[in-house]
Design a protein around this motif. Structure first.
Motif, mmCIF file in Angstrom:
data_model
loop_
_atom_site.group_PDB
_atom_site.id
_atom_site.type_symbol
_atom_site.label_atom_id
_atom_site.label_comp_id
_atom_site.label_asym_id
_atom_site.label_seq_id
_atom_site.Cartn_x
_atom_site.Cartn_y
_atom_site.Cartn_z
ATOM 1 N N PHE A 1 57.855 -7.877 44.623
ATOM 2 C CA PHE A 1 59.035 -8.723 44.771
ATOM 3 C C PHE A 1 58.971 -9.409 46.118
ATOM 4 C CE2 PHE A 1 60.089 -4.546 46.392
ATOM 5 C CZ PHE A 1 60.711 -4.818 47.592
ATOM 6 N N SER A 2 59.839 -10.392 46.309
ATOM 7 C CA SER A 2 59.914 -11.081 47.601
ATOM 8 C C SER A 2 61.341 -10.991 48.128
ATOM 9 C CB SER A 2 59.492 -12.547 47.463
ATOM 10 O OG SER A 2 60.352 -13.206 46.565
ATOM 11 N N SER A 3 61.497 -11.165 49.416
ATOM 12 C CA SER A 3 62.812 -11.057 50.055
ATOM 13 C C SER A 3 63.727 -12.179 49.605
ATOM 14 C CB SER A 3 62.666 -11.116 51.569
ATOM 15 O OG SER A 3 61.884 -10.054 52.021
#
Length: 94
Positions: A51-53
């Motif tokens: 996932f990404s921020s």
């Protein structure tokens, strides 16, 4: 010089020490996260993050928030030690 004037000068000095370096920084701050990401890409190029921020603040803000977190933690620990020391000395005097 009055106590109020001294306190205002000290507060101004602290604020200036925090703000002036941020005004003169031209480069990027490097950290362990960036170095780890580069190493992972080098060792395993096909790796994809899970996932990404949602929000990624600039590196300067991250550094400042980390320093604030450390200062608050140190303040809390210092306050707690002082509180217990004060209670111990108060109970000894009674």
């Amino acid at each position: 010089m009055t106590t109020t004037t001294k306190n205002i000068l000290l507060l101004t000095g602290v604020i200036l020490l925090a703000v002036i370096p941020l005004l003169f920084v031209n480069g990027e701050f490097g950290g362990a996260d960036g170095a780890a990401e580069e190493m992972i890409k080098e060792l395993h190029p096909a790796y994809e993050p899970w996932f990404s921020s949602l929000l990624e603040p600039p590196p300067e803000t991250e550094s400042m928030l980390f320093a604030l977190q450390a200062a608050l933690g140190a303040g809390f620990i210092g306050y707690t030690i002082g509180l217990f020391k004060g209670r111990a000395s108060k109970s000894k005097s009674q």
